[in-house]
Design an enzyme around this catalytic site. Structure first.
Site, short mmCIF file in Angstrom:
data_model
loop_
_atom_site.label_atom_id
_atom_site.label_comp_id
_atom_site.label_asym_id
_atom_site.label_seq_id
_atom_site.Cartn_x
_atom_site.Cartn_y
_atom_site.Cartn_z
CD GLU A 81 -1.30 0.16 3.68
OE1 GLU A 81 -1.95 1.20 3.75
OE2 GLU A 81 -1.41 -0.79 4.48
CB CYS A 113 -2.24 -4.49 6.84
SG CYS A 113 -1.65 -2.90 7.39
CB THR A 154 2.26 2.34 15.60
OG1 THR A 154 1.59 3.22 14.69
CG2 THR A 154 1.64 2.50 16.98
CB SER A 203 -8.11 1.75 12.95
OG SER A 203 -7.23 2.09 14.00
CG HIS A 235 -2.29 -6.73 10.92
ND1 HIS A 235 -1.08 -6.41 10.34
CD2 HIS A 235 -2.94 -5.54 11.08
CE1 HIS A 235 -1.01 -5.11 10.14
NE2 HIS A 235 -2.12 -4.55 10.59
CE LYS A 244 -5.96 -2.46 23.74
NZ LYS A 244 -6.41 -1.09 23.51
CG ASN A 267 1.76 -1.39 10.95
OD1 ASN A 267 1.82 -2.51 10.44
ND2 ASN A 267 0.66 -0.66 10.90
CB SER A 299 -7.35 0.08 7.44
OG SER A 299 -6.95 -0.03 8.78
P1 HMG Z 1 -3.09 6.88 21.83
O1 HMG Z 1 -4.46 7.40 21.65
O2 HMG Z 1 -2.00 7.86 21.95
O3 HMG Z 1 -2.96 5.89 23.00
O4 HMG Z 1 -2.71 5.97 20.56
P2 HMG Z 1 -3.88 5.63 24.29
O5 HMG Z 1 -3.99 6.90 25.06
O6 HMG Z 1 -5.14 4.89 23.91
O7 HMG Z 1 -2.89 4.66 25.07
C1 HMG Z 1 -2.50 3.44 24.51
C2 HMG Z 1 -2.35 2.45 25.66
O8 HMG Z 1 -1.23 2.86 26.48
C3 HMG Z 1 -3.55 2.39 26.62
O9 HMG Z 1 -3.70 1.04 26.99
C4 HMG Z 1 -3.08 3.20 27.82
O10 HMG Z 1 -3.70 2.85 29.03
C5 HMG Z 1 -1.59 2.83 27.85
P3 HMG Z 1 -5.02 0.24 26.54
O11 HMG Z 1 -6.17 0.94 27.14
O12 HMG Z 1 -5.04 0.31 25.01
O13 HMG Z 1 -4.78 -1.14 27.04
N1 HMG Z 1 -0.74 3.80 28.56
C6 HMG Z 1 0.29 3.42 29.34
N2 HMG Z 1 0.77 2.22 29.67
C7 HMG Z 1 1.87 2.17 30.48
N3 HMG Z 1 2.49 3.30 30.98
C8 HMG Z 1 2.02 4.51 30.67
C9 HMG Z 1 0.87 4.63 29.82
N4 HMG Z 1 0.17 5.66 29.31
C10 HMG Z 1 -0.82 5.13 28.56
N5 HMG Z 1 2.63 5.59 31.15
C11 HMG Z 1 -3.42 4.29 18.99
C12 HMG Z 1 -3.00 4.59 20.42
C13 HMG Z 1 -3.46 2.83 18.68
C14 HMG Z 1 -4.83 4.83 18.79
C15 HMG Z 1 -2.43 4.95 18.02
O14 HMG Z 1 -1.17 4.35 18.12
C16 HMG Z 1 -2.88 4.93 16.60
O15 HMG Z 1 -3.78 5.65 16.20
N6 HMG Z 1 -2.22 4.08 15.71
C17 HMG Z 1 -2.48 4.03 14.28
C18 HMG Z 1 -3.71 3.22 13.91
C19 HMG Z 1 -3.56 1.75 14.23
O16 HMG Z 1 -2.47 1.24 14.33
N7 HMG Z 1 -4.69 1.03 14.37
C20 HMG Z 1 -4.66 -0.38 14.67
C21 HMG Z 1 -5.81 -1.15 14.06
S1 HMG Z 1 -5.99 -0.82 12.33
C22 HMG Z 1 -4.81 -1.82 11.55
O17 HMG Z 1 -4.28 -2.70 12.14
C23 HMG Z 1 -4.50 -1.49 10.13
C24 HMG Z 1 -3.19 -0.74 9.92
O18 HMG Z 1 -2.11 -1.64 10.09
C25 HMG Z 1 -3.18 -0.09 8.53
C26 HMG Z 1 -3.50 -0.94 7.30
O19 HMG Z 1 -4.34 -1.84 7.30
O20 HMG Z 1 -2.94 -0.59 6.27
C27 HMG Z 1 -2.98 0.38 10.90
#
Ligand code: HMG
Length: 387
Positions: A81, A113, A154, A203, A235, A244, A267, A299
């Site tokens: 992609e 992906c 990531t 996502s 993945h 998760k 990633n 996605s």
């Molecule tokens: P965020 O919003 O900054 O994170 O980004 P958050 O505030 O939700 O925190 C993440 C986790 O860290 C939480 O744990 C917090 O509690 C923990 P959870 O509730 O998830 O278990 N946390 C801590 N832990 C330890 N010590 C600390 C601390 N502070 C917080 N001090 C988000 C997270 C995934 C949303 C972001 O990284 C993102 O947007 N990533 C990009 C999108 C993505 O990867 N999505 C995944 C599914 S989609 C997919 O897999 C397709 C993809 O590969 C693309 C494709 O298909 O081409 C992405």
């Protein structure tokens, strides 16, 4: 039922990484959020002379070096992609550097992906029709998010290459899978953009929902239960997402071994699931005859849960020490260099290309990409083509 599956598999990534410990300092975030909350330690970052083609050639060269000769490869599918050309398939460069037969077909395939899994299933059907043929599948992606965005820790990128054949030595791909497709804007990259646009929470929700649905369909179609599966690779856009996923389907066994490589690469989209498979193969004592569940998610979205059986002699086809050494030999960059990488202005004038991989993008002249290889390429080719 056929025995078609993966006969050899290899990966490649950038020779440069950026430590998330360092990113945490500069973003004013506790490192624990990245290491435990997200499950990532390092990310592969790419200088301007490495791209999806250079790492794809490297991975493909390693994969084909494990087969007798390349003359039975008559289809190459490049899954990505991160394409930079809407017409020419990036796989043509791979075909050239690997010196594949002139009558070997090449095509590019896209669905976020999920694309390497789409390629794997197409390759399986192709070999079913042409049992003497081998198919080379390459999944190669570089993932970039805006600096300071939630996706930044990531980021990453890698290429995986595998050969699909009727007589595999690594993994037999079983018939029967569960698929789920739905139209959703959770992550996308319009042609005008170099970075993806995403809704992180949506996502993650859709990844899990699609897993639940595709896994239920897989179980129903195959008449199996969760206890018929020995290991699962998910993945992994980041390690915590895979964990998760395990929780979502009530998977009780450890998935730690599947995430070792991903935690230091980041990633790698189309390659990600297969890097988890390689990580499992390289870091587990003995997997012969085990059933491996595989969850692929792209996605947009398409998800597929399928499975495979590890072949009896798979150990003779894997190179764990070499893979670990490759990852450990990567060059660590500073925050200042990282910022330059983000702006794609590497190398600094004082730097050289010496740390980059063997295959490099030498120049772009008149919008033509020119690739070079630093050393000699070792591929065996029986000059009398089949068929
Ligand atoms: P965020 O919003 O900054 O994170 O980004 P958050 O505030 O939700 O925190 C993440 C986790 O860290 C939480 O744990 C917090 O509690 C923990 P959870 O509730 O998830 O278990 N946390 C801590 N832990 C330890 N010590 C600390 C601390 N502070 C917080 N001090 C988000 C997270 C995934 C949303 C972001 O990284 C993102 O947007 N990533 C990009 C999108 C993505 O990867 N999505 C995944 C599914 S989609 C997919 O897999 C397709 C993809 O590969 C693309 C494709 O298909 O081409 C992405």
């Amino acid at each position: 039922m056929s025995n078609i599956g993966i006969d050899s598999i290899a990966f490649s990534t950038s020779k440069y990484f950026f430590a998330l410990e360092n990113l945490a300092v500069h973003r004013g975030v506790e490192f624990g959020k990245y290491s435990n909350g997200i499950g990532q330690l390092k990310m592969s970052v790419f200088p301007s002379n490495e791209d999806i083609v250079t790492i794809a050639i490297d991975a493909a060269q390693k994969a084909v070096s494990k087969i007798e000769d390349t003359s039975s490869i008559d289809l190459l599918i490049f899954a990505t992609e991160s394409s930079f050309d809407l017409s020419k398939a990036a796989g043509i460069y791979v075909h050239h550097f690997l010196n594949l037969r002139e009558d070997c077909r090449v095509m590019e395939i896209k669905q976020a992906c999920y694309s390497a899994t789409a390629a794997l299933q197409l390759a399986k059907s192709f070999v079913l029709q042409n049992s003497a043929s081998k198919v080379l599948v390459v999944g190669s992606d570089i993932v970039k998010y805006s600096p300071g965005s939630s996706g930044e820790p990531t980021q990453g990128g890698a290429a995986v290459a595998f050969i699909i054949s009727a007589d595999p030595r690594v993994l037999i791909i079983e018939d029967g899978s569960g698929v789920h497709t739905n139209d959703i804007m959770d992550f996308w990259r319009p042609i005008s953009e170099s970075e993806a646009i995403f809704d992180g929470k949506l996502s993650a929700y859709n990844y899990l929902k699609s897993l639940e649905i595709s896994f239920a369909r897989y179980l129903k179609k195959t008449d199996r239960t969760i206890s018929d599966i020995d290991h699962v690779c998910f993945h992994a856009p980041f390690g915590k997402m895979a964990r998760k996923g395990a929780r979502q389907i009530r998977w009780q066994k450890s998935i730690d071994n599947t995430l070792i490589y991903n935690s230091v690469i980041g990633n790698s989209c189309s390659a990600s699931l297969y890097i988890c498979l390689l990580s499992l193969l390289d870091n587990s004592p003995d997997l012969a005859n085990s059933r491996i569940g595989l969850y692929s998610y792209g996605s947009g979205s398409v998800a597929e849960y399928f499975s495979g059986i590890i072949c009896e002699k798979y150990k003779s086809c894997i190179t764990p020490e070499k893979n670990r050494r490759f990852l450990e030999s990567r060059h660590k960059i500073s925050f200042e260099e990282y910022e330059l990488f983000c702006r794609n202005q590497f190398p600094l004038e004082s730097e050289t290309y010496e740390n980059a991989g063997a295959f490099q993008l030498k120049a772009i002249e008149n919008k033509r990409r020119i690739y070079t290889c630093k050393g000699s390429i070792h591929v065996r080719r029986n000059m009398s083509p089949i068929g």
